[in-house]
Enzyme design. Structure first.
Site, PDB file in Angstrom:
ATOM      1  N   ASP A  45      13.058  49.293   3.989  1.00 32.45           N
ATOM      2  CA  ASP A  45      13.328  49.843   2.658  1.00 32.45           C
ATOM      3  C   ASP A  45      12.087  50.475   2.032  1.00 32.45           C
ATOM      4  OD1 ASP A  45      15.804  48.712   3.021  1.00 32.45           O
ATOM      5  OD2 ASP A  45      15.792  47.580   1.142  1.00 32.45           O
ATOM      6  N   HIS A  96      18.624  54.880  -0.715  1.00 32.53           N
ATOM      7  CA  HIS A  96      18.094  53.745  -1.478  1.00 32.53           C
ATOM      8  C   HIS A  96      17.821  54.152  -2.923  1.00 32.53           C
ATOM      9  CE1 HIS A  96      16.633  49.680  -1.546  1.00 32.53           C
ATOM     10  NE2 HIS A  96      15.361  49.985  -1.735  1.00 32.53           N
ATOM     11  N   HIS A 100      14.433  54.193  -7.205  1.00 31.21           N
ATOM     12  CA  HIS A 100      14.435  52.738  -7.063  1.00 31.21           C
ATOM     13  C   HIS A 100      14.866  52.059  -8.366  1.00 31.21           C
ATOM     14  CE1 HIS A 100      12.942  48.743  -5.549  1.00 31.21           C
ATOM     15  NE2 HIS A 100      13.254  49.297  -4.397  1.00 31.21           N
ATOM     16  N   HIS A 187      10.288  46.028   4.879  1.00 31.06           N
ATOM     17  CA  HIS A 187       9.839  47.153   4.052  1.00 31.06           C
ATOM     18  C   HIS A 187       8.705  47.897   4.747  1.00 31.06           C
ATOM     19  CE1 HIS A 187      11.805  44.480   1.114  1.00 31.06           C
ATOM     20  NE2 HIS A 187      11.962  45.546   0.351  1.00 31.06           N
TER      21      HIS A 187
END
Length: 243
Positions: A45, A96, A100, A187
C-alpha cells in the site's frame, strides 16, 4: 398450530439465510481465499516510492513472485514510469484513493472524486480492485465502491510494518501467520507515518527477501486476481472507522 407471528419469523429467517450470501458477495470485503493450494497474495500500500518500490520489485523478480500494489493516485502521478514498470513486471495495480483519505469521514462526492482521480492517475494499468486507506470503511463508502465497479480488498493479516521493527521481528510475525489463501498487508511507502523511524522501508525489504527465500519451495506468491481464481473467495463484513 403455528401462529402467524411464528410463521412470519420463520419466513424472515429463511429470507435472511437466502439474502446473507448475496450480502457477503455484494457488500462483503475480500479477506482471504479458501484453498488448499499453497498460494499467497502479497499486497503493498501507499506507493509507489522512487527509492523503495524499485528495490521491492527487484526482490520479487529474483524470487519469481508477483504482488498487488494499491497505489495512491498522487504518488502514481509523480512516478508514472514506475507505475508502468510495476505493470510490466506482471504485478497488479489497485486503487488506494488519490490523497489517502479516510473514506467513512469523507463526503460522498469527494469519495467518488478520490476514486476517479486515482483511476485516471494509473491508467491504463489500473484494475477494479480497491483498498480503503487505513482499512476504514462504512456502509456508504462500500456502496460507493460497489457502484463504481470495485472489488474491495481487505487483508488476512498484517505485521504492523508501520511501526519500526527489526527484520527478525517482522519475519517472525510473517511466518507465524502464514497460511494458504492469505492476503498479506505490507507497505512500500508510508503516508504520514505515526512512527517516523518506520518510514525507512529497508528492514521490510530485507525481511521480504529472507521470507521469499525461505518459502519459495513451498508457496507461490501471486496477485490478488490470481488468488481469487484459485479457490473460493471469502468475503466478510468490514465496516470500521480506521486501522
Amino acid at each position: 398450530m403455528v401462529s402467524s407471528q411464528q410463521g412470519g419469523r420463520a419466513r424472515s429467517s429463511l429470507l435472511g439465510r437466502w439474502l446473507a450470501p448475496l450480502g457477503r458477495r455484494w457488500l462483503g470485503t475480500l479477506i482471504r481465499v479458501e484453498t488448499t493450494t499453497p498460494l499467497v497474495a502479497l499486497t503493498f500500500d501507499d506507493g509507489p516510492h522512487p527509492r523503495y518500490t524499485p528495490q521491492i520489485l527487484d526482490v520479487l523478480a529474483h524470487y519469481h513472485a508477483r504482488a498487488t500494489f494499491f497505489v495512491l493516485g498522487r504518488h502514481a502521478a509523480e512516478q508514472r514510469d514506475l507505475v508502468a514498470q510495476i505493470a510490466a513486471a506482471g504485478h497488479v495495480i489497485g486503487n488506494h484513493t488519490f490523497h489517502h483519505v479516510r473514506m467513512p469521514q469523507t463526503p460522498r462526492y469527494r469519495r467518488w472524486q478520490e476514486l476517479w482521480s486515482a483511476q485516471r492517475a494509473v491508467a491504463p494499468y489500473g484494475t477494479r480492485l480497491f483498498r480503503p486507506p487505513y482499512g476504514g470503511q462504512s456502509y456508504g463508502s462500500r456502496v460507493d465502491a460497489l457502484l463504481l465497479g470495485y472489488e474491495v480488498v481487505g487483508w488476512t493479516f498484517h505485521i504492523e510494518d508501520w511501526v519500526a521493527q527489526s527484520p527478525v521481528q517482522l519475519l517472525e510475525r510473517l511466518n507465524r501467520q502464514l497460511r494458504p489463501g492469505s492476503i498479506i498487508l505490507l507497505h512500500d511507502r508510508l503516508v504520514q507515518p505515526r512512527d517516523p523511524a518506520a518510514a525507512d522501508r529497508t528492514p521490510l525489504i530485507e525481511t521480504l527477501a529472507t521470507f521469499l527465500a525461505q518459502w519459495e519451495e513451498t508457496y507461490r506468491f501471486v496477485t490478488v486476481p490470481e488468488l481469487i481464481r484459485a479457490g473460493r473467495p471469502v468475503r466478510g463484513p468490514w465496516f470500521r472507522p480506521a486501522l
